[in-house]
Scaffold this motif. Structure first.
Motif: not given
Length: 163
Positions: A52-75
């Motif tokens: 059940d945890v494999q859902n868009p809301r979880f993936f948005m948060t879990f993967i989004g943390s990584l992607l926004f973290g990378i973007l923020t470091v770059i910025l």
């Protein structure tokens, strides 16, 4: 550009807070509650939760943390070290959380699911024993990584708005 940087850092902080809260909640409630159940209930519930945890809301948060973290470091490259350091630490800690999840917890979840329905598992006590303690320990590790990342992101926000 400063508004974009700040917005990225705010989103990163929010996402890290959600992820750290998610793993922390597992540590202090979900796994504590399941600890008191019989083997069949434990395996059944963990299989269900893991699917059940494999859902868009979880993936948005879990993967989004990584992607926004990378973007923020770059910025924040080229910004004052007092701000860049906690931004970088937030990402480094989250990469630790992400790595533990992807390389350890998820494969354990997949292995547990492959046993099939609990009523078809011959030695369900052995399956639980193989899964529960290592999974709980690893969840604690990823919860700490995520929480340290969240703390570093808060530190970065304070440093950004104090600079």
């Amino acid at each position: 550009m400063d508004v974009v940087r700040a917005a990225s850092l705010i989103v990163t902080t929010l996402l890290l807070g959600l992820v750290s809260g998610f793993f922390y909640t597992y540590s202090i409630s979900v796994m504590v509650s399941l600890r008191g159940t019989d083997d069949r209930t434990f395996v059944d519930m963990m299989q269900k939760i893991n699917r059940d945890v494999q859902n868009p809301r979880f993936f948005m948060t879990f993967i989004g943390s990584l992607l926004f973290g990378i973007l923020t470091v770059i910025l924040y490259i080229g910004q004052p070290f007092a701000v860049f350091l906690p931004v970088l630490l937030a990402l480094v800690f989250y990469v630790g959380c992400f790595g533990v999840t992807v390389t350890r917890n998820v494969p354990m979840n997949v292995r547990l699911d492959k046993y099939g329905p609990p009523d078809r598992i011959a030695d369900i006590a052995a399956v639980r024993k193989e899964f529960e303690e290592p999974w709980v320990r690893l969840n604690g590790i990823r919860a700490w990584f995520a929480t340290l990342g969240f703390g570093a992101a808060i530190w970065a926000l304070i440093a950004h708005f104090s600079a």
